[in-house]
Design a protein around this motif. Structure first.
Motif, PDB file in Angstrom:
ATOM      1  N   ARG A  25       0.833  -1.206   0.000  1.00  0.00           N
ATOM      2  CA  ARG A  25       0.000   0.000   0.000  1.00  0.00           C
ATOM      3  C   ARG A  25       0.866   1.254   0.000  1.00  0.00           C
ATOM      4  N   LYS A  29       1.013   4.108  -2.830  1.00  0.00           N
ATOM      5  CA  LYS A  29       0.762   5.496  -2.439  1.00  0.00           C
ATOM      6  C   LYS A  29       1.832   6.416  -3.023  1.00  0.00           C
ATOM      7  N   LYS A  32       1.357   6.854  -6.602  1.00  0.00           N
ATOM      8  CA  LYS A  32       0.057   7.462  -6.918  1.00  0.00           C
ATOM      9  C   LYS A  32      -0.790   6.557  -7.820  1.00  0.00           C
ATOM     10  N   PHE A  34      -3.916   3.926  -7.465  1.00  0.00           N
ATOM     11  CA  PHE A  34      -4.986   3.452  -6.596  1.00  0.00           C
ATOM     12  C   PHE A  34      -5.290   2.007  -6.951  1.00  0.00           C
ATOM     13  N   ALA A 136      -5.916  -0.397  -1.758  1.00  0.00           N
ATOM     14  CA  ALA A 136      -6.355   0.803  -1.045  1.00  0.00           C
ATOM     15  C   ALA A 136      -7.780   0.639  -0.541  1.00  0.00           C
ATOM     16  N   LYS A 137      -8.626  -0.008  -1.341  1.00  0.00           N
ATOM     17  CA  LYS A 137     -10.017  -0.254  -0.974  1.00  0.00           C
ATOM     18  C   LYS A 137     -10.445  -1.620  -1.495  1.00  0.00           C
ATOM     19  N   GLN A 216     -12.380   8.308  -4.924  1.00  0.00           N
ATOM     20  CA  GLN A 216     -11.362   7.547  -4.210  1.00  0.00           C
ATOM     21  C   GLN A 216      -9.972   7.788  -4.788  1.00  0.00           C
ATOM     22  N   VAL A 217      -9.869   7.815  -6.100  1.00  0.00           N
ATOM     23  CA  VAL A 217      -8.574   8.074  -6.739  1.00  0.00           C
ATOM     24  C   VAL A 217      -8.089   9.476  -6.407  1.00  0.00           C
ATOM     25  N   TRP A 220      -6.938   9.565  -2.755  1.00  0.00           N
ATOM     26  CA  TRP A 220      -5.697   8.783  -2.636  1.00  0.00           C
ATOM     27  C   TRP A 220      -4.478   9.599  -3.044  1.00  0.00           C
ATOM     28  N   ASN A 221      -4.653  10.412  -4.081  1.00  0.00           N
ATOM     29  CA  ASN A 221      -3.541  11.212  -4.587  1.00  0.00           C
ATOM     30  C   ASN A 221      -3.307  12.497  -3.808  1.00  0.00           C
ATOM     31  N   THR A 223      -3.854  12.788  -0.268  1.00  0.00           N
ATOM     32  CA  THR A 223      -3.469  12.588   1.128  1.00  0.00           C
ATOM     33  C   THR A 223      -2.088  11.962   1.250  1.00  0.00           C
TER      34      THR A 223
END
Length: 223
Positions: A25, A29, A32, A34, A136-137, A216-217, A220-221, A223
């Protein structure tokens, strides 16, 4: 008195997998990318849903698909026809993917320039729920013909997914399926679950699903 030692192998395997999943993960991250883990029972419409998803998001983000199966490459051929980057993963009889297997898949897929990577996990509602893939999810599909009792039969799966797609709602008039009962049962197990009724065949609800992915994408990018 017992003269032998009992070793809890299962716990050790899960502990190591969880460590590897967290590391994966972190890597995704930094890159970048997801990663979504998509689960369901066989015949729920995972591949058809992926095709609809790809068509809806085409031009907005770069998508890669990992098709996991015990054998065959039928699903990968279907995805390849969309022009999307895809790789077929054969599990050698395993009914799930773990973090290391997912990492191997991502290496084979090549995540360069990808925004979204989707793992279509092996089709069943038991084994895939037990292993953190490093995604990620987690998402799952429940199709109307499967029945509305699945949250009662497979509580672990429903308790860990972030989003539930109720697919084939265009057939809801044919089957004895109580969609409100499914929602209530799923939310009892998982109060934070997002539930999106869709028909991958007709396109109904797919835009809402695409909006969930877009958000979500983006998060994710950021945070």
């Amino acid at each position: 008195m017992d003269t032998f030692k009992t070793l809890e192998i299962k716990e050790s395997i899960f502990e190591n997998n969880n460590i590897q999943a967290d590391l994966l993960r972190d890597e995704m991250k930094r890159e970048k990318v997801f990663l979504l883990n998509l689960m369901s029972s066989p015949g729920s419409g995972k591949t058809t849903t992926l095709v609809s998803t790809i068509e809806t998001l085409k031009g907005e983000m770069n998508i890669g698909i990992m098709e996991a199966d015990i054998d065959s490459d039928v699903d990968a051929h279907t995805i390849a026809q969309t022009g999307t980057r895809v790789i077929q993963l054969h599990t050698g009889g395993m009914c799930h993917l773990d973090a290391d297997m997912t990492r191997q898949g991502l290496t084979g897929l090549n995540t360069d320039n990808l925004d979204l990577a989707i793992l279509e996990n092996v089709g069943n509602l038991v084994c895939p729920a037990e292993f953190d893939t490093g995604a990620a999810k987690n998402a799952m599909i429940l199709s109307v013909p499967e029945g509305d009792d699945k949250p009662l039969k497979y509580p672990l799966m429903f308790s860990l997914v972030d989003v539930l797609l109720i697919n084939k709602i265009d057939t809801i008039g044919v089957f004895d399926f109580d969609i409100e009962a499914v929602k209530a049962r799923a939310r009892k197990l998982n109060p934070n679950i997002t539930i999106i009724p869709i028909s991958a065949k007709t396109g109904q609800g797919v835009e809402l699903w695409a909006d969930w992915l877009r958000n979500q994408v983006r998060v994710w990018n950021q945070t």
